[in-house]
Every structure is written in C-alpha cells, then in structure tokens.
Design a protein around this motif. Structure first.
Motif, PDB file in Angstrom:
ATOM      1  N   ALA A   1      73.625  66.337   2.556  1.00  0.00           N
ATOM      2  CA  ALA A   1      72.225  66.169   2.946  1.00  0.00           C
ATOM      3  C   ALA A   1      72.004  66.849   4.287  1.00  0.00           C
ATOM      4  CB  ALA A   1      71.884  64.686   3.048  1.00  0.00           C
ATOM      5  N   THR A   2      70.738  67.076   4.626  1.00  0.00           N
ATOM      6  CA  THR A   2      70.421  67.618   5.943  1.00  0.00           C
ATOM      7  C   THR A   2      69.023  67.157   6.343  1.00  0.00           C
ATOM      8  OG1 THR A   2      70.478  69.630   7.321  1.00  0.00           O
ATOM      9  CG2 THR A   2      69.385  69.806   5.178  1.00  0.00           C
ATOM     10  N   LEU A   3      68.701  67.335   7.601  1.00  0.00           N
ATOM     11  CA  LEU A   3      67.395  66.976   8.155  1.00  0.00           C
ATOM     12  C   LEU A   3      66.706  68.265   8.581  1.00  0.00           C
ATOM     13  CD1 LEU A   3      65.669  64.438   9.060  1.00  0.00           C
ATOM     14  CD2 LEU A   3      66.654  64.813  11.337  1.00  0.00           C
ATOM     15  N   MET A   4      65.499  68.503   8.083  1.00  0.00           N
ATOM     16  CA  MET A   4      64.811  69.761   8.339  1.00  0.00           C
ATOM     17  C   MET A   4      63.356  69.521   8.727  1.00  0.00           C
ATOM     18  SD  MET A   4      66.559  72.626   7.883  1.00  0.00           S
ATOM     19  CE  MET A   4      68.061  72.009   8.604  1.00  0.00           C
ATOM     20  N   PRO A   5      62.779  70.402   9.554  1.00  0.00           N
ATOM     21  CA  PRO A   5      61.346  70.296   9.876  1.00  0.00           C
ATOM     22  C   PRO A   5      60.498  70.798   8.714  1.00  0.00           C
ATOM     23  CG  PRO A   5      62.299  72.200  10.957  1.00  0.00           C
ATOM     24  CD  PRO A   5      63.439  71.485  10.307  1.00  0.00           C
TER      25      PRO A   5
ATOM     26  N   GLN B   1      74.928  69.700   9.488  1.00  0.00           N
ATOM     27  CA  GLN B   1      74.319  69.438  10.795  1.00  0.00           C
ATOM     28  C   GLN B   1      74.133  70.730  11.571  1.00  0.00           C
ATOM     29  OE1 GLN B   1      76.722  67.277  13.654  1.00  0.00           O
ATOM     30  NE2 GLN B   1      74.964  66.092  14.340  1.00  0.00           N
ATOM     31  N   MET B   2      73.089  70.754  12.414  1.00  0.00           N
ATOM     32  CA  MET B   2      72.874  71.912  13.271  1.00  0.00           C
ATOM     33  C   MET B   2      73.840  71.867  14.456  1.00  0.00           C
ATOM     34  SD  MET B   2      70.691  73.195  11.381  1.00  0.00           S
ATOM     35  CE  MET B   2      70.601  74.712  12.335  1.00  0.00           C
ATOM     36  N   HIS B   3      74.005  73.015  15.114  1.00  0.00           N
ATOM     37  CA  HIS B   3      74.925  73.152  16.241  1.00  0.00           C
ATOM     38  C   HIS B   3      74.509  72.231  17.396  1.00  0.00           C
ATOM     39  CE1 HIS B   3      76.916  75.145  19.680  1.00  0.00           C
ATOM     40  NE2 HIS B   3      77.811  75.514  18.784  1.00  0.00           N
ATOM     41  N   SER B   4      75.486  71.833  18.190  1.00  0.00           N
ATOM     42  CA  SER B   4      75.226  70.871  19.275  1.00  0.00           C
ATOM     43  C   SER B   4      74.293  71.407  20.351  1.00  0.00           C
ATOM     44  CB  SER B   4      76.550  70.432  19.919  1.00  0.00           C
ATOM     45  OG  SER B   4      77.242  71.545  20.454  1.00  0.00           O
ATOM     46  N   GLU B   5      74.086  72.740  20.421  1.00  0.00           N
ATOM     47  CA  GLU B   5      73.144  73.301  21.390  1.00  0.00           C
ATOM     48  C   GLU B   5      71.706  73.265  20.882  1.00  0.00           C
ATOM     49  OE1 GLU B   5      74.493  77.199  22.412  1.00  0.00           O
ATOM     50  OE2 GLU B   5      76.059  76.466  23.748  1.00  0.00           O
ATOM     51  N   GLN B   6      71.516  72.752  19.650  1.00  0.00           N
ATOM     52  CA  GLN B   6      70.177  72.659  19.066  1.00  0.00           C
ATOM     53  C   GLN B   6      69.732  71.198  19.046  1.00  0.00           C
ATOM     54  OE1 GLN B   6      71.963  75.320  15.934  1.00  0.00           O
ATOM     55  NE2 GLN B   6      69.820  75.786  15.563  1.00  0.00           N
ATOM     56  N   LYS B   7      68.463  70.976  19.366  1.00  0.00           N
ATOM     57  CA  LYS B   7      67.976  69.606  19.504  1.00  0.00           C
ATOM     58  C   LYS B   7      67.984  68.842  18.186  1.00  0.00           C
ATOM     59  CE  LYS B   7      65.344  70.563  23.674  1.00  0.00           C
ATOM     60  NZ  LYS B   7      64.027  70.744  24.300  1.00  0.00           N
ATOM     61  N   LEU B   8      67.896  69.574  17.072  1.00  0.00           N
ATOM     62  CA  LEU B   8      67.934  68.920  15.771  1.00  0.00           C
ATOM     63  C   LEU B   8      69.275  68.229  15.528  1.00  0.00           C
ATOM     64  CD1 LEU B   8      66.389  68.332  13.241  1.00  0.00           C
ATOM     65  CD2 LEU B   8      66.976  70.594  12.363  1.00  0.00           C
ATOM     66  N   HIS B   9      70.339  68.741  16.136  1.00  0.00           N
ATOM     67  CA  HIS B   9      71.671  68.120  16.081  1.00  0.00           C
ATOM     68  C   HIS B   9      71.590  66.687  16.605  1.00  0.00           C
ATOM     69  CE1 HIS B   9      76.144  67.995  16.853  1.00  0.00           C
ATOM     70  NE2 HIS B   9      75.737  67.153  17.791  1.00  0.00           N
ATOM     71  N   HIS B  10      71.001  66.527  17.773  1.00  0.00           N
ATOM     72  CA  HIS B  10      70.934  65.221  18.417  1.00  0.00           C
ATOM     73  C   HIS B  10      69.906  64.314  17.736  1.00  0.00           C
ATOM     74  CE1 HIS B  10      73.504  66.916  21.488  1.00  0.00           C
ATOM     75  NE2 HIS B  10      72.684  67.951  21.549  1.00  0.00           N
ATOM     76  N   GLN B  11      68.861  64.908  17.151  1.00  0.00           N
ATOM     77  CA  GLN B  11      67.865  64.093  16.461  1.00  0.00           C
ATOM     78  C   GLN B  11      68.478  63.447  15.215  1.00  0.00           C
ATOM     79  OE1 GLN B  11      64.186  66.123  15.529  1.00  0.00           O
ATOM     80  NE2 GLN B  11      63.073  64.188  15.382  1.00  0.00           N
ATOM     81  N   LEU B  12      69.309  64.171  14.491  1.00  0.00           N
ATOM     82  CA  LEU B  12      69.983  63.591  13.329  1.00  0.00           C
ATOM     83  C   LEU B  12      70.877  62.429  13.740  1.00  0.00           C
ATOM     84  CD1 LEU B  12      70.822  63.546  10.342  1.00  0.00           C
ATOM     85  CD2 LEU B  12      72.588  65.230  10.912  1.00  0.00           C
ATOM     86  N   LEU B  13      71.657  62.625  14.815  1.00  0.00           N
ATOM     87  CA  LEU B  13      72.538  61.556  15.287  1.00  0.00           C
ATOM     88  C   LEU B  13      71.741  60.314  15.678  1.00  0.00           C
ATOM     89  CD1 LEU B  13      75.104  63.534  17.504  1.00  0.00           C
ATOM     90  CD2 LEU B  13      75.391  62.723  15.159  1.00  0.00           C
ATOM     91  N   SER B  14      70.601  60.524  16.343  1.00  0.00           N
ATOM     92  CA  SER B  14      69.769  59.413  16.781  1.00  0.00           C
ATOM     93  C   SER B  14      69.185  58.653  15.589  1.00  0.00           C
ATOM     94  CB  SER B  14      68.647  59.933  17.679  1.00  0.00           C
ATOM     95  OG  SER B  14      67.777  58.898  18.060  1.00  0.00           O
ATOM     96  N   ILE B  15      68.719  59.365  14.585  1.00  0.00           N
ATOM     97  CA  ILE B  15      68.128  58.730  13.404  1.00  0.00           C
ATOM     98  C   ILE B  15      69.186  57.935  12.637  1.00  0.00           C
ATOM     99  CG2 ILE B  15      67.133  59.233  11.136  1.00  0.00           C
ATOM    100  CD1 ILE B  15      65.577  61.508  12.479  1.00  0.00           C
ATOM    101  N   CYS B  16      70.386  58.512  12.494  1.00  0.00           N
ATOM    102  CA  CYS B  16      71.464  57.811  11.800  1.00  0.00           C
ATOM    103  C   CYS B  16      71.910  56.575  12.585  1.00  0.00           C
ATOM    104  CB  CYS B  16      72.652  58.746  11.564  1.00  0.00           C
ATOM    105  SG  CYS B  16      72.321  60.045  10.344  1.00  0.00           S
ATOM    106  N   GLU B  17      71.907  56.696  13.914  1.00  0.00           N
ATOM    107  CA  GLU B  17      72.268  55.541  14.750  1.00  0.00           C
ATOM    108  C   GLU B  17      71.282  54.396  14.529  1.00  0.00           C
ATOM    109  OE1 GLU B  17      73.053  54.410  19.472  1.00  0.00           O
ATOM    110  OE2 GLU B  17      72.492  56.451  18.888  1.00  0.00           O
ATOM    111  N   GLU B  18      69.995  54.743  14.410  1.00  0.00           N
ATOM    112  CA  GLU B  18      68.991  53.719  14.109  1.00  0.00           C
ATOM    113  C   GLU B  18      69.263  53.071  12.760  1.00  0.00           C
ATOM    114  OE1 GLU B  18      64.858  54.708  14.593  1.00  0.00           O
ATOM    115  OE2 GLU B  18      65.303  56.101  16.225  1.00  0.00           O
TER     116      GLU B  18
END
Length: 310
Positions: free
Chosen positions: A248-252, A204-221
């Motif tokens: 695994a990871t989530l990448m643009p 996971q990316m660091h909590s100061e990066q928006k990709l961190h929160h996007q991964l959490l949101s997608i997994c929550e869904e």
C-alpha cells in the motif's frame, strides 16, 4: 576582487576539486589554479588545504566563503533592484520544486506565466523537500513550491491549495475486495481505517520528503508502525509499485488525478481526511524582485481560479 572571483572560489568549494570546478565553469584548469593563487596572494593565506581530497577550506577559507556569499547576495539584490526601478518585468528567477510538482502542477501554469511575462527567464531546480528548503535559505534558489509544515521563522509563504491524502492498495488486496474499493479516485471514496493495514507492507517516500513523515504520523495515530517494503523518491514509482501488488502507499489526490499506472489500483479515504497544503515560499526578509513578486501573485491567482480542478 571581482564578483566572478567569488563565484569561482565558491565553485571550487562546492565541487571539492579545481579540475571539476574548471569543467563546470567552462574555463581551463591552469587558468582557475592561477586565479586561486592570485586571490590567496591578495588574502595573504591559503583558502584551501591542498593535502585533502576533496579540497577542504582552511579557517580563513571558510571566512572568505562566508563573506563572498554575503557579497554575492548583496550584488544580486542590487541588480534586481535596478531592474525593478527601471520598470522592467524581466530578470532571472530560480524556482525550486519537486519533480512531481514540476510535472503535474507547474507544467500547466508556466505557459500562461511565460505568455504574460516573456521577459522573465525561469530556471527550475528540482529536488526533495529538505534540499529545496536548504537551497532557498542558502540563496541558491529564489522561491520554492513546498508543503506545510515550514519554519515560519525562516520562511515567508503564500498558500496555494490543499490536497487530500488517499490510500492506494493493490486491486487483489483482501481489503480492496472486502470493502469493495473503487479503481476510480473520483467521487466519494469508501473510508478505510488505517489500523487495518498494520500487517500490509508499504511503499514509502524517501526520508527527505514530507510525505515520508506524514505516513509515519498517520500510522502512529492508528496504533502501529508501518512495515516498509521499500522507499523511493518518485511518487509515480510508489503508485506503480503499489498498483503492481507490492504494498500500500499514501498519495496526494493531485497525483492520482493526473497519473494512471498501467495496472489500476484501488483507492480509499482515511477517517481523519488528512490533507497537506501546498505553498510558495521564500527566505524571510529576502529582497523580492519584481519577477519574484509577479510569479507569486500569478501562481496564487492561478490556483484560486483552478480551485478543485488542480
């Protein structure tokens, strides 16, 4: 008081030390100490509590710093206004960006911009999303390359491009084999429900990066909280570690097209096809210099012309 005095006092505050501030300003410590005493004499009160390390501003010191920041902003805006009135496409411009976008996006744009506007002197400030947004709001940075969401009450922005977010899995992961996932991210990727990864560790990316929160949101869904193996600030590191089999990871897609780790991973699309939108953003109601406007217009045109090749 001179504008440079405000800059010197602010540097003392930012470093928390007269000696460190003197090193950063390339002046002697005795000279800076004497300047601070002179300013305090004119003010009529100490600006810093010398009994603490790092130095902390007094109540009057905090008021002084706030006033100094405001005066410096007015001075900078006036100088930019004069340059613009003289019709010069020149000046200094500080652009904030993540190291990822500096390497894989701005590096291809800046040579073209420099050729068109040789009189504009650029400086890159690289940090995480959170720090960059703080920097532009404080006036330390003129523009930032950001991603949605941004606070539209605090920022004005222009959209640059959208990039799809892709799942990256190790080649030896059971799902990579079961779904026959390709090791080439181009073309139509197989769709993999995120819920199937509930037992897979994530990079996971660091909590100061928006990709961190996007991964959490997608997994929550998908109905679960991801198991995090480790966090990193570097997208290249996350991709390399996932490729090596650590999770695994989530990448643009922008990164996946440009960076290829030594061990090729496998790729999958998500059913909801999540995207994020890249923007150029600046502080709302801030004066935009001719250099800033030229940079924004050129960057928007560049992204429009490149289209899906970004």
């Amino acid at each position: 008081m001179e504008i440079r005095h405000f800059h010197y006092i602010r540097t003392i505050y930012e470093t928390g030390s007269i000696s460190r501030a003197a090193q950063q300003l390339y002046i002697s410590q005795p000279s800076l100490s004497q300047l601070l005493k002179s300013v305090e004499k004119k003010v009529g009160a100490p600006l810093f509590d010398r009994s603490t390390q790092p130095l902390r501003p007094t109540t009057i010191g905090r008021k002084y710093l706030a006033a100094a920041k405001h005066i410096m902003e007015i001075d900078a805006e006036f100088r930019q206004y004069v340059e613009d009135e003289l019709g010069c496409a020149q000046g200094n411009l500080i652009v904030g960006s993540s190291p990822f976008r500096s390497t894989y996006f701005l590096a291809s744009f800046l040579p073209q911009f420099q050729a068109q506007y040789p009189g504009i002197r650029l400086q890159l400030a690289e940090h995480t999303s959170k720090r960059l947004e703080e920097a532009v709001l404080s006036g330390d940075v003129d523009l930032i390359i950001a991603t949605q969401p941004v606070d539209t009450e605090a920022f004005s922005c222009a959209e640059l491009y959208a990039e799809e977010m892709i799942l990256v899995l190790p080649a030896n992961h059971p799902l990579s084999k079961a779904y026959d996932l390709p090791q080439d991210c181009r073309g139509n990727l197989p769709v993999l429900p995120i819920s199937l990864l509930k037992d897979t560790p994530f990079i996971q990316m660091h909590s100061e990066q928006k990709l961190h929160h996007q991964l959490l949101s997608i997994c929550e869904e998908g109905g679960f909280t991801p198991k995090i193996y480790l966090q990193t600030r570097s997208m290249e590191t996350a991709l390399t570690l996932a490729s090596a089999g650590l999770g695994a990871t989530l990448m643009p897609m922008t990164l996946l097209r440009a960076f290829h780790p030594q061990t090729p991973p496998c790729f999958a699309a998500l059913p909801m096809r999540p995207c994020r939108h890249a923007l150029v953003a600046w502080r709302k109601k801030a004066y935009l210099s001719h250099a800033a406007r030229a940079f924004i217009d050129s960057l928007v045109d560049y992204c429009r012309d490149k289209g899906d090749d970004l």
